[in-house]
Design a protein around this motif. Structure first.
Motif, PDB file in Angstrom:
ATOM      1  N   ARG A  19     -16.499 -31.415  50.188  1.00  0.00           N
ATOM      2  CA  ARG A  19     -17.719 -31.546  49.210  1.00  0.00           C
ATOM      3  C   ARG A  19     -17.827 -29.955  48.769  1.00  0.00           C
ATOM      4  N   ALA A  20     -17.497 -29.164  49.421  1.00  0.00           N
ATOM      5  CA  ALA A  20     -17.401 -27.851  48.650  1.00  0.00           C
ATOM      6  C   ALA A  20     -16.625 -27.632  47.654  1.00  0.00           C
ATOM      7  N   LEU A  21     -15.221 -27.954  47.872  1.00  0.00           N
ATOM      8  CA  LEU A  21     -14.360 -28.147  46.693  1.00  0.00           C
ATOM      9  C   LEU A  21     -15.004 -28.885  45.517  1.00  0.00           C
ATOM     10  N   ASP A  22     -15.637 -30.173  45.756  1.00  0.00           N
ATOM     11  CA  ASP A  22     -16.071 -30.935  44.730  1.00  0.00           C
ATOM     12  C   ASP A  22     -17.194 -30.277  44.031  1.00  0.00           C
ATOM     13  N   ASN A  23     -18.063 -29.553  44.664  1.00  0.00           N
ATOM     14  CA  ASN A  23     -19.152 -29.006  43.935  1.00  0.00           C
ATOM     15  C   ASN A  23     -18.905 -27.656  43.416  1.00  0.00           C
ATOM     16  N   ALA A  24     -17.826 -27.081  43.589  1.00  0.00           N
ATOM     17  CA  ALA A  24     -17.519 -25.595  43.072  1.00  0.00           C
ATOM     18  C   ALA A  24     -17.657 -25.549  41.487  1.00  0.00           C
ATOM     19  N   PRO A  25     -16.873 -26.808  40.739  1.00  0.00           N
ATOM     20  CA  PRO A  25     -16.945 -26.604  39.361  1.00  0.00           C
ATOM     21  C   PRO A  25     -18.184 -26.506  38.738  1.00  0.00           C
ATOM     22  N   SER A  26     -19.216 -27.353  39.427  1.00  0.00           N
ATOM     23  CA  SER A  26     -20.607 -27.345  38.915  1.00  0.00           C
ATOM     24  C   SER A  26     -21.307 -25.836  39.175  1.00  0.00           C
ATOM     25  N   VAL A  27     -20.823 -25.221  40.293  1.00  0.00           N
ATOM     26  CA  VAL A  27     -21.518 -23.783  40.409  1.00  0.00           C
ATOM     27  C   VAL A  27     -20.913 -23.163  39.345  1.00  0.00           C
ATOM     28  N   ASP A  28     -19.846 -23.104  38.690  1.00  0.00           N
ATOM     29  CA  ASP A  28     -19.302 -22.354  37.626  1.00  0.00           C
ATOM     30  C   ASP A  28     -20.036 -22.491  36.471  1.00  0.00           C
ATOM     31  N   THR A  29     -20.123 -24.060  36.064  1.00  0.00           N
ATOM     32  CA  THR A  29     -20.583 -24.378  34.834  1.00  0.00           C
ATOM     33  C   THR A  29     -22.141 -24.557  34.664  1.00  0.00           C
ATOM     34  N   GLY A  30     -22.796 -24.943  35.765  1.00  0.00           N
ATOM     35  CA  GLY A  30     -24.207 -25.228  35.824  1.00  0.00           C
ATOM     36  C   GLY A  30     -24.222 -26.859  35.770  1.00  0.00           C
ATOM     37  N   GLU A  31     -23.178 -27.503  35.430  1.00  0.00           N
ATOM     38  CA  GLU A  31     -23.457 -29.021  35.293  1.00  0.00           C
ATOM     39  C   GLU A  31     -24.287 -29.500  36.697  1.00  0.00           C
ATOM     40  N   VAL A  32     -25.094 -30.526  36.398  1.00  0.00           N
ATOM     41  CA  VAL A  32     -25.816 -31.238  37.603  1.00  0.00           C
ATOM     42  C   VAL A  32     -24.987 -32.172  38.243  1.00  0.00           C
TER      43      VAL A  32
END
Length: 459
Positions: free
Chosen positions: A322-335
């Motif tokens: 889940r951390a790996l899956d969520n990581a891109p949204s942390v960088d881009t701000g995508e919800v």
């Protein structure tokens, strides 16, 4: 006395389909140890009735890769790097194991698994220095009463200088003939091969030819750390060795093209998240495997380092992915509107998908009519499961080995009301401590206070 059993009124996680939960449901176990019927209000007839109202009932977990012999040196490696592990275990402690230490390690480790709700274990046994060691390992598994796959993995001669030019031990043929002439027992056999990362090409082909000659499934390490970047699956594909009878352990550093080759061949995979992160194998491949079309399964791996239960392994795996899956949204701000990897997925990995990887999906891994009654009942007295709002989420995030109240293997109750049946715990503890003391006595630098770090041998 009746030999049939009725589990009355449980909250049943079936693993037949992801997320399937049957509330207030009975399970009738026949005299042959298989499940006769599932449903509410079943007629008990002459069966022994066990009231499981309010309790989670789920299929026994399947551990698809464990070096069980290491249980007597439990947690010595909890702060070790992979290099220290190789020095401390594989060129250190392992050479001092006597057959009786192998027996004790396997008996202790398998019972630990059973006690925590793992009813099927793939024992990746790769410290078989002599035929007596192999016999001891097999005897221990059979003495526990659990379902197991004895994966014959060779000894120091095969795992010493790498890449090895030593073929798999010929004693595997004897073990197949003497202990596993039939594939119908609770304990069956596989070959734990080293694969192209660790052997010469000629040896790898010879080892796989042995597996074919003996009609055995194969389990092998692949994609663990820097070694795994050597293209092992590409090499096997070129040699025509890929098949649906192989489980690939780790897979962390395999290329995407290699994962596709595994998927196309019907191969299976085993993820050991705790060890992979500690020992530098790479990020657990759970999500990459799924994207490639491969259903992951779970491995405890080495209790010399980490714990031996599936609950912790499920939490590590789902948290990391889940951390790996969520990581891109942390960088881009995508919800992200929804988490892609669910608790139901993870339960499948730990049960029916694991059974498939072990070659036992027709026998175990789910609660279904006609299958073996390999079943776990959790205690309902814990506040951690109260109120029971989401049984599958509770199994993944709130349950633990201390809640495993009853365990059935092939319909036989091997754990009853929180206690293993027919196991002399005091004697087992004494045997384990005696074995540990002997082994560490052979290595004067070893300590039991957590401060021992093996001396690394450099060229």
């Amino acid at each position: 006395m009746s030999t049939r059993t009725l589990l009355r009124g449980g909250t049943v996680i079936t693993a037949v389909r992801p997320g399937e939960v049957l509330t207030d449901t009975d399970i009738l176990i026949g005299a042959d140890g298989t499940i006769e019927a599932i449903g509410p209000g079943l007629d008990a007839g002459d069966a022994e009735v066990i009231d499981v109202h309010g309790r989670i009932v789920h299929p026994g977990f399947v551990d698809t890769h464990r070096h069980t012999w290491q249980s007597v040196v439990r947690n010595l490696a909890s702060d070790w790097s992979l290099t220290e592990y190789l020095a401390g275990l594989h060129t250190g402690l392992s050479k001092h194991f006597r057959p009786e230490d192998t027996y004790t390690g396997n008996y202790l480790g398998a019972l630990e698994a059973l006690d925590s709700g793992i009813t099927t274990l793939v024992d990746w046994s790769h410290n078989l220095g002599t035929p007596a060691h192999a016999d001891a390992a097999v005897a221990a598994l059979k003495d526990t009463g659990m379902r197991a796959v004895f994966a014959h993995g060779g000894g120091a001669e095969q795992w010493g200088s790498l890449p090895s030019a030593n073929v798999h031990p010929a004693d595997a043929r004897r073990v197949r003939d003497e202990h596993f002439s039939s594939d119908d027992g609770l304990v069956t056999m596989a070959l734990a091969l080293r694969g192209p990362q660790f052997v010469t090409p000629e040896v790898n082909i010879a080892d796989f030819r042995l597996a074919a000659d003996l009609d055995l499934r194969v389990t092998m390490h692949a994609g663990d750390g820097y070694w795994g970047k050597s293209g092992p699956i590409r090499k096997m594909h070129a040699d025509g060795l890929l098949s649906d009878r192989i489980t690939y352990v780790h897979c962390c550093t395999l290329g995407d093209d290699e994962l596709k080759l595994i998927a196309d061949s019907g191969g299976t995979a085993s993820v050991a998240p705790d060890v992979e992160m500690q020992m530098g194998h790479g990020f657990p491949a759970t999500g990459r495997l799924l994207r490639a079309g491969i259903r992951p399964t779970f491995s405890i791996d080495v209790c010399s380092s980490n714990g031996g239960d599936m609950f912790a392994t499920m939490r590590t795996a789902i948290g990391m992915q889940r951390a790996l899956d969520n990581a891109p949204s942390v960088d881009t701000g995508e919800v992200l509107e929804r988490i892609s990897l669910t608790c139901a997925d993870v339960v499948q990995f730990a049960t029916i998908d694991g059974a498939h990887a072990a070659g036992l999906a027709d026998t175990t891994g789910s609660i279904a009519v006609g299958k073996a009654a390999d079943i776990v009942v959790l205690d309902d007295r814990s506040l951690a499961l109260t109120p029971l709002n989401n049984p599958i989420g509770s199994l993944v995030y709130s349950a633990h080995p201390g809640l495993v109240r009853d365990v059935f293997v092939q319909g036989r109750r091997v754990k009853k009301d929180g206690e293993l049946v027919g196991v002399d715990i005091a004697r087992l503890k004494a045997d384990a401590e005696a074995s540990r003391s002997y082994l560490l006595g052979e290595m004067p630098e070893a300590r039991l206070d957590g401060t021992w770090h093996p001396t690394l041998v450099t060229a």
